[in-house]
Design a protein around this motif. Sequence first.
Motif, PDB file in Angstrom:
ATOM      1  N   ARG A   1       0.857  -1.346  -0.240  1.00 56.58           N
ATOM      2  CA  ARG A   1       0.095   0.188   0.033  1.00 56.58           C
ATOM      3  C   ARG A   1       0.851   1.156   0.039  1.00 56.58           C
ATOM      4  O   ARG A   1       0.796   2.149  -0.741  1.00 56.58           O
TER       5      ARG A   1
ATOM      6  N   LYS B   1       3.022   1.751  -3.251  1.00 60.22           N
ATOM      7  CA  LYS B   1       2.185   2.238  -4.407  1.00 60.22           C
ATOM      8  C   LYS B   1       2.337   3.652  -4.640  1.00 60.22           C
ATOM      9  O   LYS B   1       1.975   4.124  -5.836  1.00 60.22           O
ATOM     10  N   HIS B   2       2.198   4.415  -3.792  1.00 59.40           N
ATOM     11  CA  HIS B   2       2.565   5.781  -3.695  1.00 59.40           C
ATOM     12  C   HIS B   2       3.715   6.127  -4.656  1.00 59.40           C
ATOM     13  O   HIS B   2       3.826   7.514  -5.229  1.00 59.40           O
ATOM     14  N   TYR B   3       4.624   5.234  -4.535  1.00 61.66           N
ATOM     15  CA  TYR B   3       5.788   5.703  -5.299  1.00 61.66           C
ATOM     16  C   TYR B   3       5.887   5.011  -6.706  1.00 61.66           C
ATOM     17  O   TYR B   3       7.375   4.715  -7.160  1.00 61.66           O
ATOM     18  N   GLU B   4       4.866   4.571  -7.113  1.00 60.96           N
ATOM     19  CA  GLU B   4       4.671   3.689  -8.248  1.00 60.96           C
ATOM     20  C   GLU B   4       5.468   4.351  -9.539  1.00 60.96           C
ATOM     21  O   GLU B   4       6.065   3.550 -10.279  1.00 60.96           O
TER      22      GLU B   4
END
Length: 328
Positions: free
Chosen positions: A2, A5-8
């Motif tokens: 989770r 994902k912010h740093y996808e």
Amino acid sequence: ERFAKHYENKPGMKVGIRVNPGVGSGGFSKSTTSFSKTNVGGPSSSFGIWHELVDGPVKDIVEKYGLDVERIHTHIGSGSDPEIWQQVAKQSLSFCKIFKSVHSLNLGGGYKVGRVEGEKTTDLQEIGQPVADAFRTFAEEEGRELKMEIEPGTYLVAMAGALVTTVQDKVTTTGEGGHVFLKLDAGMTDVLRPSLYGAVHPITVLPSSGDVADVGSETEDVVVVGHCCESGDLMTPKPGEPEDLAERTLRQAAIGDLLIMDGSGAYCSGMSTKNYNSFPESPEVLVDREGKPHLIRKRQPLEQIFQNEVQLSSTSIFADPVGASEAA
Ligand SMILES: Cc1ncc(COP(=O)(O)O)c(C=O)c1O
């Protein structure tokens, strides 16, 4: 995942990983290794990513999102057993082997400070030497030197603060389980550690006159309690039995005498149960090297405690039953 994902779309993002190494230690109950409220490692603790997941799911996520793991972090508890701390420190190096990009290992805090007789202060040299050697071995084996970081909160400030209170009342109960209680004008609202952890603090009673000649030599076995109407507002828990109270032999106190709780520099002001029972926040005084006092926090005015309360008139209750417009 989770979080990652912010740093996808940002490969190379620098991250640190807090690991629960599977072992914890810390606290004031007889066993520092089982569950206690200051033990933040091992299966009874929710802090950090479980160690078994690091060389597996965590590594996969790091690779999938192209993250740059620069730091491994462990912290197993406040007041931890030095031997367990050492064991975990060495074990933590193995997590650094999993990620070649790691340049720092943060071993958290947890260095014991002996506040009362029988409590031992951790010798940093003694526990640090074998760990420093393990860092050197790591450097030889892995071909990269790690920076060692520590976060010694308690160790630095525990003995730098004292709670100054007044004995407000003296209550006696008799028969089996009877005690003389000293009731203070402070309590768990200011120093929560005894109530929350069963922590034992040094206590000294001084005469209200402030005159050394009035100290006297009479002593009394007393239980010291705070000003909240809570049986848990207890300043003298039984050592090793956080749920039980204990008598302490102190200078015989009269109402109005001062009672000083030492060792209150860490987890006291910052962890106070502010405004519990509507007690205002206590003032704080810093005493400098020359012994000069400086007020660094004013006593909280009563109005501040209820300034966020919203007054409703009976008409507005009916017009706006859930207060939705006010909250917005
Ligand atoms: C991550 C972390 N580091 C350091 C500390 C400081 O621990 P201590 O004050 O016991 O040394 C704490 C305390 O909770 C912590 O959570």
